[in-house]
Scaffold this active site. Sequence first.
Site, PDB file in Angstrom:
ATOM      1  CG  ASN A   1       5.407  -0.105  12.415  1.00 39.96           C
ATOM      2  OD1 ASN A   1       6.196   0.664  12.931  1.00 39.96           O
ATOM      3  ND2 ASN A   1       4.251   0.292  11.892  1.00 39.96           N
TER       4      ASN A   1
ATOM      5  CB  SER B   1      -1.847   6.111   7.557  1.00 44.65           C
ATOM      6  OG  SER B   1      -1.945   5.657   8.880  1.00 44.65           O
TER       7      SER B   1
ATOM      8  CG  ASP C   1       6.608  -6.921  -2.370  1.00 44.25           C
ATOM      9  OD1 ASP C   1       6.369  -7.987  -1.774  1.00 44.25           O
ATOM     10  OD2 ASP C   1       6.066  -5.838  -2.054  1.00 44.25           O
TER      11      ASP C   1
ATOM     12  CG  HIS D   1       6.086   4.585  14.210  1.00 47.99           C
ATOM     13  ND1 HIS D   1       5.273   5.659  13.974  1.00 47.99           N
ATOM     14  CD2 HIS D   1       5.505   3.542  13.568  1.00 47.99           C
ATOM     15  CE1 HIS D   1       4.256   5.278  13.220  1.00 47.99           C
ATOM     16  NE2 HIS D   1       4.373   4.002  12.960  1.00 47.99           N
TER      17      HIS D   1
ATOM     18  N   GLY E   1       7.898  -5.651   4.919  1.00 44.71           N
ATOM     19  CA  GLY E   1       8.005  -6.352   6.178  1.00 44.71           C
ATOM     20  C   GLY E   1       6.820  -7.250   6.388  1.00 44.71           C
TER      21      GLY E   1
ATOM     22  CD  GLN F   1      -2.949  -0.879   0.091  1.00 44.11           C
ATOM     23  OE1 GLN F   1      -3.356   0.240  -0.215  1.00 44.11           O
ATOM     24  NE2 GLN F   1      -3.292  -1.963  -0.550  1.00 44.11           N
ATOM     25  CB  ILE F   2       3.505   2.582   2.256  1.00 41.76           C
ATOM     26  CG1 ILE F   2       2.621   2.570   3.508  1.00 41.76           C
ATOM     27  CG2 ILE F   2       4.404   3.824   2.283  1.00 41.76           C
ATOM     28  CD1 ILE F   2       3.394   2.455   4.814  1.00 41.76           C
TER      29      ILE F   2
ATOM     30  CG  ASP G   1       4.368   8.996  14.629  1.00 41.19           C
ATOM     31  OD1 ASP G   1       3.258   8.457  14.600  1.00 41.19           O
ATOM     32  OD2 ASP G   1       5.427   8.387  14.369  1.00 41.19           O
TER      33      ASP G   1
HETATM   34  P1  NAI Z   1       1.526  -3.791   2.946  1.00 41.96           P
HETATM   35  O1  NAI Z   1       1.296  -5.110   3.612  1.00 41.96           O
HETATM   36  O2  NAI Z   1       0.507  -3.263   2.002  1.00 41.96           O
HETATM   37  O3  NAI Z   1       2.918  -3.847   2.158  1.00 41.96           O
HETATM   38  C1  NAI Z   1       4.049  -4.461   2.651  1.00 41.96           C
HETATM   39  C2  NAI Z   1       4.764  -5.111   1.482  1.00 41.96           C
HETATM   40  O4  NAI Z   1       6.001  -5.645   1.953  1.00 41.96           O
HETATM   41  C3  NAI Z   1       3.977  -6.267   0.859  1.00 41.96           C
HETATM   42  O5  NAI Z   1       3.839  -6.060  -0.537  1.00 41.96           O
HETATM   43  C4  NAI Z   1       4.847  -7.475   1.187  1.00 41.96           C
HETATM   44  O6  NAI Z   1       4.784  -8.486   0.185  1.00 41.96           O
HETATM   45  C5  NAI Z   1       6.226  -6.836   1.249  1.00 41.96           C
HETATM   46  N1  NAI Z   1       7.231  -7.659   1.918  1.00 41.96           N
HETATM   47  C6  NAI Z   1       7.078  -8.562   2.916  1.00 41.96           C
HETATM   48  N2  NAI Z   1       8.249  -9.136   3.217  1.00 41.96           N
HETATM   49  C7  NAI Z   1       9.169  -8.563   2.420  1.00 41.96           C
HETATM   50  C8  NAI Z   1      10.570  -8.738   2.257  1.00 41.96           C
HETATM   51  N3  NAI Z   1      11.245  -9.627   2.995  1.00 41.96           N
HETATM   52  N4  NAI Z   1      11.206  -7.984   1.326  1.00 41.96           N
HETATM   53  C9  NAI Z   1      10.540  -7.109   0.568  1.00 41.96           C
HETATM   54  N5  NAI Z   1       9.208  -6.905   0.660  1.00 41.96           N
HETATM   55  C10 NAI Z   1       8.543  -7.629   1.579  1.00 41.96           C
HETATM   56  O7  NAI Z   1       1.804  -2.760   4.137  1.00 41.96           O
HETATM   57  P2  NAI Z   1       1.846  -1.166   4.084  1.00 41.96           P
HETATM   58  O8  NAI Z   1       0.539  -0.631   4.493  1.00 41.96           O
HETATM   59  O9  NAI Z   1       2.460  -0.719   2.820  1.00 41.96           O
HETATM   60  O10 NAI Z   1       2.836  -0.895   5.319  1.00 41.96           O
HETATM   61  C11 NAI Z   1       4.182  -1.296   5.249  1.00 41.96           C
HETATM   62  C12 NAI Z   1       4.850  -1.198   6.591  1.00 41.96           C
HETATM   63  O11 NAI Z   1       4.930   0.142   7.027  1.00 41.96           O
HETATM   64  C13 NAI Z   1       4.148  -1.950   7.718  1.00 41.96           C
HETATM   65  O12 NAI Z   1       5.128  -2.594   8.502  1.00 41.96           O
HETATM   66  C14 NAI Z   1       3.473  -0.846   8.495  1.00 41.96           C
HETATM   67  O13 NAI Z   1       3.258  -1.236   9.836  1.00 41.96           O
HETATM   68  C15 NAI Z   1       4.510   0.231   8.381  1.00 41.96           C
HETATM   69  N6  NAI Z   1       4.040   1.599   8.624  1.00 41.96           N
HETATM   70  C16 NAI Z   1       4.908   2.459   9.259  1.00 41.96           C
HETATM   71  C17 NAI Z   1       4.583   3.769   9.467  1.00 41.96           C
HETATM   72  C18 NAI Z   1       5.532   4.691  10.137  1.00 41.96           C
HETATM   73  O14 NAI Z   1       5.160   5.834  10.372  1.00 41.96           O
HETATM   74  N7  NAI Z   1       6.740   4.299  10.494  1.00 41.96           N
HETATM   75  C19 NAI Z   1       3.278   4.293   9.026  1.00 41.96           C
HETATM   76  C20 NAI Z   1       2.451   3.337   8.337  1.00 41.96           C
HETATM   77  C21 NAI Z   1       2.844   2.039   8.163  1.00 41.96           C
END
Ligand code: NAI
Length: 332
Positions: free
Chosen positions: A131, A242, A42, A187, A89, A15-16, A159
Amino acid sequence: PKQPVKVLVTGAAGQIGYAIVPMIARGLMLGPDQPVVLHMLDIPRMADALNGVRMELVDAALPLLRGVVTTSDEAEAFQGVNFAVLIGGWPRKEGMERKDLIAKNVAIYKSQAAALQQHAAPNCKVLVVANPANTNALVLKEFAPVVPAKNISCLTRLDHNRALGQIAEKLGVHVGDVRNAVVWGNHSSTQFPDASHATARTEHGERPVAELVADEKWLSEEFVSVVQQRGAAVIKARKQSSSLSAASAACDHMRDWVLGTPKGTWVSMGVYSDGSYGVPDGIFYSFPVTCEKGEWSIVQGLQIDDFARSKMELSANELDEERSMAYEFVST
Ligand code: NAI
């Protein structure tokens, strides 16, 4: 004209990832005159989706975008990159303990640390978004000992921006007129959003936010909990986490780091603690920083009262616990 730089986005099919790649390719991260080559990583299961994103990038006809590499191979992904935005992740599933989340992500960040150290360009700047962001950054640092700790950071800018947004709404001013909030710590929901040093531009000049709000209870309670819980509130409303605001914050973080913070303005960044403000070293902790010539430095000399001190310690303690959990999995 500038030479293209290579920017890695991991988790690029997520998503991000989907929100951030067009932002990067439009110059929102590194400037409107900086051509980029995007490396998108990915997992193999996401190869088709990743290819779909690559197709859309072609279709967007982006003049700054000088190349796209899509891969599920870490070595290829990190090859020669100048900037790495680590979003990939293991997601937190319902009912999953923090410990399990840490175990899964320690394995990923240990492996990516090796790829970073071996294949990235010297002086590559790294932003960890995934995270648990602070602890993933720590694992990365521990397993990439050749990479200077100052080149590794984690995202707390979302944040920070949320804090500015809440203050602006409360005061009825433009968010661009508010500055110098601080997010301290992890975070996570133990973070401490601190408005006590923030200021806002008004028609009577720049004034302390605390004076303008004149509501001690709002500043120490509602403001703090709204910012801490904002991620959960977005999930509740959107049924998804988000991503637009996280992508936007990640661009802000890198841009300010590389191009510098405006004079008199600081931002929050998760960085390796040097013991400033009595925060223990050996953890990644969010501090107020200014950036100049590609280097961040922690803002010194802010007054910390007992209330702030106790909140800051709470978050440091949580990070200490996360570190212990992470080390348990590292050593097995
Ligand atoms: P998402 O699940 O849509 O995307 C994560 C992507 O990472 C997926 O496409 C998945 O296949 C991929 N992935 C998994 N293992 C992997 C690996 N070993 N190598 C490469 N890619 C891999 O999640 P979203 O919504 O994009 O969020 C991503 C991360 O960001 C989450 O951990 C979320 O908690 C974190 N996050 C952190 C924020 C911050 O402010 N620090 C704010 C919002 C989200």
